[in-house]
Design a protein around this motif. Structure first.
Motif, PDB file in Angstrom:
ATOM      1  N   GLU A   1      -4.220  13.867 -58.530  1.00  0.00           N
ATOM      2  CA  GLU A   1      -4.074  12.707 -57.674  1.00  0.00           C
ATOM      3  C   GLU A   1      -5.441  12.123 -57.352  1.00  0.00           C
ATOM      4  O   GLU A   1      -6.402  12.857 -57.087  1.00  0.00           O
ATOM      5  CB  GLU A   1      -3.350  13.120 -56.393  1.00  0.00           C
ATOM      6  CG  GLU A   1      -2.907  11.961 -55.557  1.00  0.00           C
ATOM      7  CD  GLU A   1      -2.065  12.398 -54.364  1.00  0.00           C
ATOM      8  OE1 GLU A   1      -1.851  11.561 -53.483  1.00  0.00           O
ATOM      9  OE2 GLU A   1      -1.625  13.562 -54.323  1.00  0.00           O
TER      10      GLU A   1
ATOM     11  N   LEU B   1      -7.801  11.279 -55.280  1.00  0.00           N
ATOM     12  CA  LEU B   1      -8.242  11.508 -53.909  1.00  0.00           C
ATOM     13  C   LEU B   1      -9.731  11.836 -53.941  1.00  0.00           C
ATOM     14  O   LEU B   1     -10.260  12.223 -54.985  1.00  0.00           O
ATOM     15  CB  LEU B   1      -7.462  12.663 -53.288  1.00  0.00           C
ATOM     16  CG  LEU B   1      -5.972  12.411 -53.043  1.00  0.00           C
ATOM     17  CD1 LEU B   1      -5.268  13.696 -52.632  1.00  0.00           C
ATOM     18  CD2 LEU B   1      -5.779  11.333 -51.977  1.00  0.00           C
ATOM     19  N   PRO B   2     -10.425  11.705 -52.809  1.00  0.00           N
ATOM     20  CA  PRO B   2     -11.875  11.940 -52.799  1.00  0.00           C
ATOM     21  C   PRO B   2     -12.355  13.256 -53.426  1.00  0.00           C
ATOM     22  O   PRO B   2     -13.361  13.236 -54.133  1.00  0.00           O
ATOM     23  CB  PRO B   2     -12.233  11.846 -51.310  1.00  0.00           C
ATOM     24  CG  PRO B   2     -11.239  10.859 -50.774  1.00  0.00           C
ATOM     25  CD  PRO B   2      -9.949  11.183 -51.516  1.00  0.00           C
TER      26      PRO B   2
ATOM     27  N   GLU C   1     -12.368  12.676 -57.117  1.00  0.00           N
ATOM     28  CA  GLU C   1     -13.385  11.672 -57.415  1.00  0.00           C
ATOM     29  C   GLU C   1     -14.782  12.303 -57.378  1.00  0.00           C
ATOM     30  O   GLU C   1     -15.629  12.003 -58.219  1.00  0.00           O
ATOM     31  CB  GLU C   1     -13.283  10.506 -56.437  1.00  0.00           C
ATOM     32  CG  GLU C   1     -12.012   9.680 -56.636  1.00  0.00           C
ATOM     33  CD  GLU C   1     -11.730   8.709 -55.510  1.00  0.00           C
ATOM     34  OE1 GLU C   1     -12.472   8.700 -54.496  1.00  0.00           O
ATOM     35  OE2 GLU C   1     -10.755   7.944 -55.631  1.00  0.00           O
TER      36      GLU C   1
ATOM     37  N   GLU D   1      -1.964   7.899 -58.821  1.00  0.00           N
ATOM     38  CA  GLU D   1      -1.339   8.123 -57.515  1.00  0.00           C
ATOM     39  C   GLU D   1      -0.363   9.283 -57.661  1.00  0.00           C
ATOM     40  O   GLU D   1      -0.038   9.702 -58.769  1.00  0.00           O
ATOM     41  CB  GLU D   1      -0.695   6.840 -56.974  1.00  0.00           C
ATOM     42  CG  GLU D   1       0.396   6.243 -57.821  1.00  0.00           C
ATOM     43  CD  GLU D   1       1.761   6.853 -57.524  1.00  0.00           C
ATOM     44  OE1 GLU D   1       2.002   7.339 -56.411  1.00  0.00           O
ATOM     45  OE2 GLU D   1       2.604   6.860 -58.431  1.00  0.00           O
TER      46      GLU D   1
ATOM     47  N   THR E   1      -8.578  21.557 -52.172  1.00  0.00           N
ATOM     48  CA  THR E   1      -8.809  20.805 -50.955  1.00  0.00           C
ATOM     49  C   THR E   1      -7.735  21.214 -49.960  1.00  0.00           C
ATOM     50  O   THR E   1      -6.688  21.697 -50.353  1.00  0.00           O
ATOM     51  CB  THR E   1      -8.769  19.285 -51.201  1.00  0.00           C
ATOM     52  OG1 THR E   1      -9.086  18.606 -49.987  1.00  0.00           O
ATOM     53  CG2 THR E   1      -7.419  18.827 -51.685  1.00  0.00           C
TER      54      THR E   1
ATOM     55  N   LEU F   1      -5.768  19.316 -47.355  1.00  0.00           N
ATOM     56  CA  LEU F   1      -5.444  18.074 -46.681  1.00  0.00           C
ATOM     57  C   LEU F   1      -4.699  18.409 -45.399  1.00  0.00           C
ATOM     58  O   LEU F   1      -3.684  19.089 -45.427  1.00  0.00           O
ATOM     59  CB  LEU F   1      -4.579  17.191 -47.578  1.00  0.00           C
ATOM     60  CG  LEU F   1      -5.224  16.795 -48.906  1.00  0.00           C
ATOM     61  CD1 LEU F   1      -4.229  16.033 -49.760  1.00  0.00           C
ATOM     62  CD2 LEU F   1      -6.468  15.976 -48.670  1.00  0.00           C
TER      63      LEU F   1
END
Length: 173
Positions: free
Chosen positions: A51, A53-54, A57, A80, A162, A164
């Motif tokens: 996805e 997302l930072p 990235e 997405e 991550t 979230l």
């Protein structure tokens, strides 16, 4: 391991892929080096999907340094959430093996394991040539979360990438 019909089918759960980031930033203890560990795979390509997302990235920004140090090309596809899930399921169900690792929500681990889409990462974690001895996921990756979200049936299938989180605050009067 990469680029042939017996491609690695390893789930790196999303919150996952710490393995990639760790290869680039982990301490270089003893005789182990990233460059030596990667040498047999020089000239290959690692493909991942996740996805947009930072964290992913940021990983994409780190890829050129990894490529320079290892000679391994990194291709990162970002979409997405629903498009990522569709592309992952198409790849897994068709057994094409386009992706060497995927970033998916941890709630999918059980489904991927029971459908035979992913492999435990134990063989990589116990390899003295592949694993930086300074990499201690149980201590370095969201303490307490690694086993909770990346394991299924007593085996590890990935790493947290991550965490979230959300903080809900009620109406302010």
């Amino acid at each position: 391991m990469f680029g042939d019909s017996s491609r690695l089918r390893m789930l790196i759960t999303a919150p996952a892929l710490a393995a990639f980031a760790t290869l680039g930033i982990a301490g270089q203890a003893g005789a182990w080096t990233l460059e030596e560990a990667a040498a047999p795979y020089k000239g290959t390509t690692i493909r991942t999907i996740g996805e947009a997302l930072p964290p992913l990235e940021a990983m994409k920004k780190l890829a050129p340094e990894f490529e320079k140090r290892t000679g391994i090309t990194v291709e990162i596809e970002m979409y997405e959430a629903s498009e990522t899930a569709s592309k992952v399921m198409l790849d897994l169900n068709s057994k094409r093996g386009r992706y060497d690792f995927i970033l998916q929500q941890h709630r999918n681990v059980g489904k991927f394991v029971t459908n035979g889409h992913v492999e435990p990462i134990e063989q990589f974690m116990t390899s003295a040539t592949l694993r930086d001895p300074e990499f201690k996921p149980e201590e370095q990756l969201y303490q307490g979360l690694w086993k909770e979200i990346s394991w299924y049936g007593g085996k590890a299938y990935g790493f947290p990438f991550t965490a979230l989180t959300m903080l809900g605050i009620g109406p302010i009067s």
